[in-house]
Write a protein that holds these residues in place. Sequence first.
Motif, short mmCIF file in Angstrom:
data_model
loop_
_atom_site.label_atom_id
_atom_site.label_comp_id
_atom_site.label_asym_id
_atom_site.label_seq_id
_atom_site.Cartn_x
_atom_site.Cartn_y
_atom_site.Cartn_z
N SER A 26 0.80 -1.24 0.00
CA SER A 26 0.00 0.00 0.00
C SER A 26 0.83 1.28 0.00
CB SER A 26 -0.96 0.00 1.19
OG SER A 26 -0.28 -0.42 2.35
N VAL A 27 1.86 1.32 0.89
CA VAL A 27 2.60 2.57 1.00
C VAL A 27 3.37 2.88 -0.28
CG1 VAL A 27 4.39 3.78 2.30
CG2 VAL A 27 2.78 2.29 3.49
N LEU A 43 -4.05 7.24 1.86
CA LEU A 43 -3.81 5.83 2.12
C LEU A 43 -5.13 5.06 2.18
CD1 LEU A 43 -1.50 3.90 2.73
CD2 LEU A 43 -1.83 4.37 5.15
N ARG A 70 8.10 -0.67 10.83
CA ARG A 70 6.66 -0.76 11.10
C ARG A 70 6.36 -1.53 12.37
NH1 ARG A 70 3.50 -1.01 6.08
NH2 ARG A 70 2.35 -2.76 6.91
N ASP B 29 0.88 -0.01 7.96
CA ASP B 29 0.89 1.15 7.06
C ASP B 29 0.80 2.44 7.85
OD1 ASP B 29 1.00 -0.59 5.04
OD2 ASP B 29 -1.03 -0.24 4.27
N ILE B 31 1.61 3.03 10.88
CA ILE B 31 2.84 3.31 11.64
C ILE B 31 3.94 3.81 10.71
CG2 ILE B 31 4.70 2.20 12.94
CD1 ILE B 31 2.47 0.53 14.28
N GLU B 32 4.01 3.22 9.51
CA GLU B 32 5.02 3.66 8.57
C GLU B 32 4.82 5.14 8.22
OE1 GLU B 32 5.47 0.85 5.41
OE2 GLU B 32 6.89 2.12 4.35
N TYR B 33 3.57 5.48 7.97
CA TYR B 33 3.26 6.88 7.68
C TYR B 33 3.58 7.78 8.87
CZ TYR B 33 1.15 7.28 3.12
OH TYR B 33 0.97 7.35 1.77
N GLU B 35 5.76 7.34 11.20
CA GLU B 35 7.21 7.59 11.37
C GLU B 35 7.73 8.55 10.31
OE1 GLU B 35 8.64 3.64 11.72
OE2 GLU B 35 8.20 3.62 13.88
#
Lengths: 111, 876
Positions: A26-27, A43, A70, B29, B31-33, B35
């Motif tokens: 997704s990212v 997102l 993550r 996702d 959490i990735e965003y 950070e």
Amino acid sequence: MKGTNLGEFEEIVMLTIASLSQQAYSVTICDEIERITGRSVKLGVVHSVLNRLESKGMIGSHLGDPTAERGGRRKRFFEVSNTGKAALIAAKSQRDQLWNSIPDVVFNGLK
Amino acid sequence: MMRQKPPKWADRLLKWYCKPERLEDLQGDLIEYFERNLQTKGPWFAQISYVLEVFYFMRLYAFRKFKPQGTMYSIHLLANYWKTSIRNIARNKLFSTINIVGLGISMSVGIVMIVFLAELLSYDKFHRNGDHIYRLVNTHWDHQQGESRFASTSALAGYKLMDSHSAIRDVVLFRKYFKGIISWQEKSLAINGLYASENFFSLFSFDLLKGDPNTALKNPNSLVITESFAKKMFGEENPLGQMVSIQSQYMDQAVIAGVVADPPLHSHIQFNSLVSFSTFENKVKANDDIASMFHWNNMWMYHVYFRLADEASEGDVQKFLDEMSAEQNEGNEYVKINLGLQKLGDIIPGDIENNSIGPYVSKKLVLTLLLLTGLVLLAASFNYTNLSVARALGRAREVGVRKVLGATKAHIFTQFIFEALILTLLATCLAFCIFYFVRDQWLQMGFFSRNLATLDFQIEYLVPLVAFALIMGTLSGFLPSFLLARTRVLQVLKNKIPARFSSGPGVQIFLIVFQYVLSIAFIIGATISYKQFIYTTTYDLGFATENILTVNLWGNDADLVKKGFSEVPEIGRVSASGILLSTGEQWGEHLKYEDPHDSIIVYLNTVDEHYIDLYDIPLLAGSNFRHTTKDSEVQQVMVNEKLLERFDLGTPTEAVGKRLKVEGNQAVEIVGVIPNIQYATVESETEPFLLKYQNEDYQVIGLKINSPDLPVVIEKLEKAWDNIDPIHPFTAHFYQDRISETYKRYYEQMKMVGFLAFLSIVIAAMGMLGMAVYTTESRMKEVSIRKVLGASAQQLVVLLSSRFIWMILAASLIAVPATYFVFEQMVLRDHVHRITIGLFDLTIGTIIPLFICVIIISWQVRRIARTNPSDTLRDE
């Protein structure tokens, strides 16, 4: 039938998945769409499209291995399924046909 | 530096709603965003956008399927709850009784309030256009008395309204107090009612049974009577079109133009008959009284109602009324009258008491009653909560087993709420019985008995009743159910007592203290109300009222009646007067002295020459009235000292012989000066007033009775009355009773607060009994050991009761100042003559609960004291 035709954004997402080959989650999909089209993508929107495509059978997904980033959570990688590939090809050929049938004068000087 | 983390609650929310199989990558996702944002945009932005994203993910595809709860409660489970609950209620007889009786008693009050409220809300609902009907109300400002609102208005305002504004339809004018004697063939009856203008039947939905609704009240001398009155007067004959003769102020004969169904009980407009307004109007025109009768300031006898057109707004009409008021008030600096609007639905319960046209209940009273009832209900429900929490330990193991067998928190919670509901239902049945049993008692309380409510339970009240029972049950059962649902299985099954059950939690102390605050406040309130009632009714009025019987004249000639009564040998002095002082009646007139611009409204009473002798009113100067005929030019008056001060008339002796001017510039001469006896009710200060010797306008006769054998005297008087006036009933009351009647409000207030005080004491005492039994039982071993070691019964009482006593004392610390404040600042503030709240009044509220507490604990201790310690301690 609803299932066979692709929406514009759906098509973009599928093409992005295909172009990212093994790294499509997704990212990265979000980032790639942003990079190519220049429009900012939420997102949540991507997630809901991915979900829809998956339920249509256009794409498949599997969870990757856990990594340190993550917070140790796994990524869900996507790949275009055979149905999806067929749909993309069909869409492309439709478009090509249309492009081919356009007389040169129309885009004269613009290309 | 600590690593920034996304907000926990947002994470929890995500976990709660998200499909489990989706959660991991979604959260990853985010959490990735997070950070990424942390590094590029800073922690604030990261946090906020994380939260926003969590909400953004709330979409159908991400939602997990929530298990529908209903299917989990099979009928078998409910049957099991039912069985367990019934067994528990049956096993703990004492606790069940305490709860059912406490809840039952207090819920019966709740039922009364439900019915009362439902009846009040149904007032005036039968009018078809009710939502659009308004009444004109007046705000009267006067430089002496300030501002007050009246339900009445001037006839002038009504006339001006009639054809001036397009939004205003069907204006109806009323004039109060139509009274007379109606005769037809051989029959005569007393009649009373309202003057009403011709639109009456098009505005209101009163049912005209006979006659034409458009013309019934159009012509002068038309009379519309109610069905029941028609039956009384005409029997089976058709009343329509009959000519009747009438003795009344504004007409001497009338034609029956209609028969209307009796007004429904729940109507604020009540009447026996209606007379066309034109009757009154014509007479006034003929007498050349228009200027005074229809004057802007003459706003005491008239009521105006109208319908607002559908498309019109209240604001427009109000603007129109404001303009009219401004125009009319111009030039008058002493009195200003402003018109306002009141919706029909806001009249009962309402907020304008003065000059109401019919029955009246104030919103304030209703709210106060509801509040007090709510408090008592809360106290009763706290009993259940308290006792159940205290005894929760006994159920903890059951809960543990149930949980092991797969019950969820929700199951356990439901089970105990269910149990509370069953108990409340039983209590409701009891409450209903009590309600029927004491309904008549309630109806005797003044605010019901003024033909306001019937307290008939209608079948449609069942819905609010059931809702009420459910709310009570849930409220009472919530805390114990909640606590039991949280029981930890391992702890209870390992015989470890969960900490929150063993020592009384703060909540429990709070609940008990609340109950006592209530009891103490109610007891103090009842005591103070009682004292004020006694004080008011026995206040020294400045004139004698003992053994004085008062008889209504009903418009008869006073001299004739006086003569008739004087023939009864047991009768002493007899005197006629306009009103009875100190009973709340007031008559007023404008009065001036030398300065023509300095006029005040002075209160007065019209009296005859025997008045001051009969009532033992001392004369400070001057002499009694000289007997004169009606036509004498200068009227004689006696004035009180306040009036001397007001007009600077000097000492009483100097004032005698001076002349004053009353309405219409008529001169009156002061013949005597009397002290400031109590003219109005004891609630207000004595104002300037005068006694006027007039020989007319008498309404009532006072008689001194010189015989102890009352029934005989009254019978003789009644005979004498029937010779003079066979039509009107002989209505006699002792002066003292009239005064008590005036202060009935205090009596009712006292009765109501007293009743609630009694209830709350009973409830609190029952709660205390339950807690005492529980405490003694659970401390049985401790008490036994103490006994073995030589503790005396007194020491044990002190030991067991000290906690309760502390709670009562704490409650009194809250309740005493609060009640004192409420009575000092709100209830008694407006009274001029009032009691001072003493130490006794304040302490009695604490002493009674303390006393009850000690009695209950002693009783329980004696019970234990009689058991042999070896029985209890045998197993150790």
